[in-house]
Design a protein around this motif. Structure first.
Motif, PDB file in Angstrom:
ATOM      1  N   LYS A 182       0.947  -0.960   0.195  1.00 50.38           N
ATOM      2  CA  LYS A 182       0.076   0.472  -0.136  1.00 50.38           C
ATOM      3  C   LYS A 182       1.013   1.248  -0.234  1.00 50.38           C
ATOM      4  CE  LYS A 182      -3.327   2.027   2.879  1.00 50.38           C
ATOM      5  NZ  LYS A 182      -3.782   2.685   3.666  1.00 50.38           N
ATOM      6  N   ARG A 183       2.131   1.455   0.437  1.00 47.76           N
ATOM      7  CA  ARG A 183       2.575   2.344   0.918  1.00 47.76           C
ATOM      8  C   ARG A 183       3.563   2.536  -0.312  1.00 47.76           C
ATOM      9  NH1 ARG A 183       5.275   4.876   6.163  1.00 47.76           N
ATOM     10  NH2 ARG A 183       6.301   6.990   5.289  1.00 47.76           N
ATOM     11  N   TRP A 184       3.851   1.623  -0.831  1.00 46.44           N
ATOM     12  CA  TRP A 184       4.792   2.176  -1.740  1.00 46.44           C
ATOM     13  C   TRP A 184       4.169   2.071  -3.390  1.00 46.44           C
ATOM     14  CZ3 TRP A 184       5.105   0.583  -7.141  1.00 46.44           C
ATOM     15  CH2 TRP A 184       5.561   0.902  -7.630  1.00 46.44           C
ATOM     16  N   ASP A 236      -4.684  10.651  -1.557  1.00 44.46           N
ATOM     17  CA  ASP A 236      -6.609  10.474  -0.578  1.00 44.46           C
ATOM     18  C   ASP A 236      -6.250  11.635   0.225  1.00 44.46           C
ATOM     19  OD1 ASP A 236      -5.426  11.280   1.700  1.00 44.46           O
ATOM     20  OD2 ASP A 236      -4.200   9.215   1.567  1.00 44.46           O
ATOM     21  N   PRO A 237      -7.765  11.854   0.715  1.00 46.09           N
ATOM     22  CA  PRO A 237      -9.126  12.697   0.723  1.00 46.09           C
ATOM     23  C   PRO A 237      -7.622  13.321   2.196  1.00 46.09           C
ATOM     24  CG  PRO A 237     -10.189  10.685   0.454  1.00 46.09           C
ATOM     25  CD  PRO A 237      -8.841  10.452   0.211  1.00 46.09           C
ATOM     26  N   HIS A 238      -6.861  12.650   3.112  1.00 42.76           N
ATOM     27  CA  HIS A 238      -6.522  12.920   4.012  1.00 42.76           C
ATOM     28  C   HIS A 238      -5.480  14.768   3.750  1.00 42.76           C
ATOM     29  CE1 HIS A 238      -6.638   8.930   4.998  1.00 42.76           C
ATOM     30  NE2 HIS A 238      -6.532   9.159   6.115  1.00 42.76           N
ATOM     31  N   TRP A 239      -5.379  15.222   5.062  1.00 45.79           N
ATOM     32  CA  TRP A 239      -5.320  16.846   5.221  1.00 45.79           C
ATOM     33  C   TRP A 239      -3.659  17.157   4.893  1.00 45.79           C
ATOM     34  CZ3 TRP A 239      -7.151  19.395  10.124  1.00 45.79           C
ATOM     35  CH2 TRP A 239      -8.713  19.436  10.203  1.00 45.79           C
ATOM     36  N   ALA A 240      -3.620  17.787   3.421  1.00 45.49           N
ATOM     37  CA  ALA A 240      -2.180  18.273   3.391  1.00 45.49           C
ATOM     38  C   ALA A 240      -1.612  18.900   4.657  1.00 45.49           C
ATOM     39  CB  ALA A 240      -2.425  18.843   2.266  1.00 45.49           C
ATOM     40  N   SER A 291       2.759   5.875  -7.402  1.00 44.04           N
ATOM     41  CA  SER A 291       2.232   6.116  -8.269  1.00 44.04           C
ATOM     42  C   SER A 291       0.405   6.192  -8.350  1.00 44.04           C
ATOM     43  CB  SER A 291       2.117   3.976  -9.031  1.00 44.04           C
ATOM     44  OG  SER A 291       0.725   3.702  -9.485  1.00 44.04           O
ATOM     45  N   ARG A 292       0.225   6.832  -9.483  1.00 42.52           N
ATOM     46  CA  ARG A 292      -1.305   7.345  -8.828  1.00 42.52           C
ATOM     47  C   ARG A 292      -2.239   6.139  -9.784  1.00 42.52           C
ATOM     48  NH1 ARG A 292      -2.084  12.325 -10.441  1.00 42.52           N
ATOM     49  NH2 ARG A 292       0.263  13.819 -11.669  1.00 42.52           N
ATOM     50  N   ILE A 293      -2.025   4.843  -9.248  1.00 42.01           N
ATOM     51  CA  ILE A 293      -3.121   3.980  -9.737  1.00 42.01           C
ATOM     52  C   ILE A 293      -3.616   3.823  -8.639  1.00 42.01           C
ATOM     53  CG2 ILE A 293      -2.806   1.377 -10.052  1.00 42.01           C
ATOM     54  CD1 ILE A 293      -1.162   0.921 -11.685  1.00 42.01           C
ATOM     55  N   TYR A 314      -8.017   2.354  -4.304  1.00 41.52           N
ATOM     56  CA  TYR A 314      -8.169   2.680  -2.676  1.00 41.52           C
ATOM     57  C   TYR A 314      -9.641   2.899  -2.722  1.00 41.52           C
ATOM     58  CZ  TYR A 314      -8.416   5.472   1.535  1.00 41.52           C
ATOM     59  OH  TYR A 314      -8.973   6.194   3.091  1.00 41.52           O
ATOM     60  N   ASN A 315     -10.299   3.623  -3.746  1.00 41.19           N
ATOM     61  CA  ASN A 315     -11.320   3.982  -3.579  1.00 41.19           C
ATOM     62  C   ASN A 315     -12.302   2.946  -4.175  1.00 41.19           C
ATOM     63  OD1 ASN A 315     -11.540   6.475  -3.746  1.00 41.19           O
ATOM     64  ND2 ASN A 315     -10.545   7.151  -5.162  1.00 41.19           N
ATOM     65  N   ALA A 316     -11.627   2.227  -4.855  1.00 40.15           N
ATOM     66  CA  ALA A 316     -12.394   0.503  -5.360  1.00 40.15           C
ATOM     67  C   ALA A 316     -12.975   0.071  -4.025  1.00 40.15           C
ATOM     68  CB  ALA A 316     -11.035  -0.472  -6.227  1.00 40.15           C
ATOM     69  N   LEU A 317     -12.049  -0.556  -3.231  1.00 39.69           N
ATOM     70  CA  LEU A 317     -11.374  -1.158  -1.860  1.00 39.69           C
ATOM     71  C   LEU A 317     -12.581  -1.140  -1.360  1.00 39.69           C
ATOM     72  CD1 LEU A 317      -7.992  -2.426  -1.899  1.00 39.69           C
ATOM     73  CD2 LEU A 317      -9.661  -3.659  -2.222  1.00 39.69           C
TER      74      LEU A 317
END
Length: 263
Positions: A97-99, A231-235, A104-106, A111-114
């Protein structure tokens, strides 16, 4: 003594510890001459029910003067999962996951699919005959928020909103009994959402919380500035703005409580 309560946003997913609003909050208060100890109790995948149970179980050991709750739009979903006997939530975990996130933009697609699969598995799988009745006694629960039609709302509806409000009320009462001079501050991760804004405004008007409206601080930011690129977490900029606002709100809240200890 400040206790941070929340999920992966509070934990600081996707940023370094020094960039989290919890670490920055200590610095901002120190710069104002205030010694503060911040306990970060953010746990990924926890909803309001788990967060409040943990916090209440640790009142005696942590003795918080201020509790800061960071409310995320998926907290009612996490509560639904927890109350059904699960505790892992809908935060996807998979090998590499982290790599993949860093290279990768994949990652965003996976993430959204899972997330959708986990939501379908744990939330939509209702028991046969399970009631979905919504209680609408406005005198007891306050007015319903202006619900925005979103996929995560369709199956929970107002039932989940009202349950969340009840959890906040019960937690506020328990904390007030423990520390009559304590403060509860609440900020929204999706601060632009009108429905949760309405919920928190109702709770503030009832005297249960102090609502920290981040629209005033971050309303000028674009989506690419608010969230991380993967992903949607805060910057980091959102963590900085949050820490600055929370420092001001903490000082104001404590000043008011000191001036009127009977509150």
């Amino acid at each position: 003594r400040i206790l941070l309560v929340g999920d992966s946003f509070t934990f600081g997913y996707g940023v370094e510890y020094e960039e989290t609003f919890g670490a920055l909050l200590e610095q901002r208060l120190a710069a104002r001459g205030v010694r503060a100890m911040v306990f970060n109790a953010g746990v990924t995948g926890w909803g309001s029910a788990q967060q409040f149970l943990f916090a209440a179980d640790h009142f005696d050991s942590l003795r918080p003067d201020v509790i800061i709750i960071t409310f995320c739009e998926n907290d009612p979903i996490e509560d639904e999962i927890f109350l059904r006997g699960g505790a892992k939530g809908v935060l996807p975990t998979f090998p590499g996951k982290r790599w993949l996130r860093d290279h990768s933009r994949i990652y965003g697609v996976v993430y959204n699919a899972l997330s959708g699969l986990l939501y379908d598995r744990y939330v939509l799988r209702r028991k046969v005959g399970e009631s979905t009745t919504v209680r609408t006694d406005e005198t007891e629960r306050g007015p319903a928020p202006a619900v925005e039609v979103r996929p995560v709302d369709r199956f929970g509806g107002l039932e989940w909103y009202y349950r969340t409000m009840d959890l906040f009320r019960a937690f506020s009462q328990r904390y007030r009994e423990f520390n009559p001079n304590g403060c509860i501050l609440v900020q929204l991760t999706e601060f632009w959402r009108n429905d949760y804004h309405d919920v928190m405004t109702v709770l503030e008007n009832e005297g249960h919380i102090r609502f920290v409206n981040l629209r005033e601080d971050a309303g000028h930011l674009g989506p690419e500035e608010i969230s991380l690129p993967f992903d949607p977490h805060w910057a980091p900029i959102m963590h900085r703005l949050s820490a600055e606002r929370l420092a001001r709100e903490t000082l104001e809240c404590r000043r008011l409580k000191t001036a009127a200890p009977g509150l």
